[in-house]
Design a protein around this motif. Structure first.
Motif: not given
Length: 87
Positions: A56, A60-61, A64
């Motif tokens: 990512g 955060y990505q 996830e």
């Protein structure tokens, strides 16, 4: 070789590779598509990446994406010394 082909589930197979996407790429993390399909089919146990940044663009990505793989029973591991060693 015959014993390998008789297994119902593939094991110890490298299914692809990817590099960091170019800035502005239309599909920046398309290299993970094949791995995610294998995870969905329960054909993948461990996803080894050279560095977490391949998952990512930001923390955060990355989290996830790791959670999504873990949801299908895949442990995400990084080979880099500065990456997360396992999930």
């Amino acid at each position: 070789m015959q014993a390998l082909t008789q297994r119902k589930r593939p094991a110890d197979i490298i299914i692809g590779s990817s590099t960091l996407p170019a800035p502005g790429a239309a599909f920046p993390f398309s290299g993970l598509t094949q791995a995610m399909y294998a995870a969905l089919r329960r054909e993948l146990d461990i996803l080894l990446v050279s560095g977490r940044q391949l998952l990512g663009e930001d923390p955060y990505q990355i989290q996830e994406m790791e959670r999504e793989f873990e949801r299908y029973g895949v442990s995400v591991r990084s080979a880099s010394s500065n990456g997360k060693s396992n999930s």
